[in-house]
Design an enzyme around this catalytic site. Sequence first.
Site, mmCIF file in Angstrom:
data_model
loop_
_atom_site.group_PDB
_atom_site.id
_atom_site.type_symbol
_atom_site.label_atom_id
_atom_site.label_comp_id
_atom_site.label_asym_id
_atom_site.label_seq_id
_atom_site.Cartn_x
_atom_site.Cartn_y
_atom_site.Cartn_z
ATOM 1 N N CYS A 1 -5.591 -5.946 -24.160
ATOM 2 C CA CYS A 1 -5.959 -7.569 -24.640
ATOM 3 C C CYS A 1 -5.017 -8.230 -23.950
ATOM 4 C CB CYS A 1 -5.457 -7.590 -26.274
ATOM 5 S SG CYS A 1 -6.316 -9.274 -26.800
ATOM 6 N N HIS B 1 -9.435 -3.612 -28.156
ATOM 7 C CA HIS B 1 -8.438 -2.906 -28.608
ATOM 8 C C HIS B 1 -8.869 -1.339 -28.884
ATOM 9 C CE1 HIS B 1 -5.084 -5.851 -29.580
ATOM 10 N NE2 HIS B 1 -6.301 -6.690 -29.552
ATOM 11 N N GLU C 1 -7.274 1.206 -29.637
ATOM 12 C CA GLU C 1 -6.456 1.797 -30.604
ATOM 13 C C GLU C 1 -6.940 1.899 -31.876
ATOM 14 O OE1 GLU C 1 -4.769 -2.126 -30.424
ATOM 15 O OE2 GLU C 1 -5.509 -0.887 -29.162
#
Length: 566
Positions: free
Chosen positions: A385, A511, A513
């Site tokens: 990001c 993102h 993750e």
Amino acid sequence: MTDNKTPTKYIFVTGGVVSSLGKGITAASIGRLLVERGLRVTIQKFDPYLNVDPGTMSPFQHGEVYVTDDGAETDLDLGHYERFIDESLSQANNVTTGRVYQDIITKERRGDFLGATVQVIPHVTDEIKTAARRLAPNHDVVITEIGGTVGDIESLPFLEAIRQFRQDVGRENSLFVHLTLVPYIAASGELKTKPTQHSVRELLGIGIQPDILVCRAERVLDEDIKKKIARFCNVDMARVIESRDVETIYELPLTYRAQQLDDRICEQLRLDVAAPDLSEWEAMVDRIKNPKDGRVRICVVGKYTELIDAYKSIAEALVHGGIEADVGVDVEWWSSERVEEQGADFVDRFHGVLVPGGFGQRGVSGMLETVRHIRENRIPYFGICLGLQCAIIEFARNVCGLKTSHSFEFDKGTADPVISLLDSQRQVTDMGGTMRLGAYPCRLEEGTLARRVYGADEISERHRHRYEVNPEYRKTLAGGGMVFSGVSPDGELVEMLELPDHPFFVATQFHPELKSRPNKPHPLFSAFVRAAADRRAVVATASVDSAEPGAKVSDPPTVKGITAGG
């Protein structure tokens, strides 16, 4: 899986004594045990704060904002839920007091209550109970974590609602788990049960008798301690469960299984299902605790590193990447403001560096200096990001010669806004829930590292940002050697970039993750950890070369911070 005629079962997890005891991990661990027994499980969080969602909160106050596929900004505990039960959740899995009251007031203004006086009971409690029931379809068990601590005035409506809920569905269809603290007093060498007794008494005063007590403790709860807790809290001794610190959070379901917690749950809820097969989970935990290919040192340079929970999903995804590579991952957290003061040379001793997301100008120049040093010194880099946007700004300045390049977010007067607002965002005035949120498709370009890592030509990843790469500068950046390896299906938005002449330089606007799980590590994190493992020899050789003649080369410096996942 239960019979279709069997009603949905409900488990409510509450906490007492102090906050941050681990209700979310406990709820997630229970969920994992029930999933392993073949049950369809979902988990939700009831948060007592008045914010509609945590999207406008400072990460220092509430930690990470976890984003679901449908674009909901939720509590970080939903990340634990998804990672443990391996199911994607939604807006319905996170309910706040603010959202409850917003929905009730909307109904009242619309005239839905037919002239009634709108009150906490029954209207607020009914709304909360409806939220709990909303998840029942297609699930055998709904686990609900009540945020806050018993005794807080904010959580009273939720506790009253679940008290009523048991009356509605019956004891055989509902179960209360209460998490408490049994502190160890070093001066006397004793474990003290009084805080747990008081917490349960507080809960009883509300009308809730816990069925199971999960006791956080530094020391083993021996039989005498368990008997005392059981006697004073009106709970069977077999339902007093010990919860001590473990080396990795993924070990917790195993410790609960060893104490037959899931058996006690199934007994009360009359769930006739097979015992869980945790062999794969045990193997995964063993790989975390005993990696065969050594360890790597990863540095995360971010804006909120004073509170590691602000990057909880990143910490866990790094662990997951290590699982697949059979490598242990040690993480050191550096404030980007510290880099502004001390420079970025310190990253040379790490095997890989990650720059995560964030908002606002504070610390951005430290991130830019970190990215420059990494790019020039060929250290594995993973930007997420804001980490992608910093990579764009740094590259534009130092490779493409656009010295005034910046993000419109940080410098509205910049002559070269390489990161800018899209037209659709320029008229936005409300801050909450108005960013680009949730899952969006991404097309991966042929011949790129991203395409090889994913093994697919199109993917879907979750977003949380307002600013984008300015399309007017893409040709200039590409001319300098930057490859835009992932773009939106229409080709308009940059989703991923990489530098092909670098050992590993990858950044994403999304993102990744948020979709990584211990049994399904995200491919980008796995690739990053492998690249970091490849750099270990380089770091070791550099240490030998820099040693004075005859001097003994010491072990790598002790890594500060935490062991990710520990």
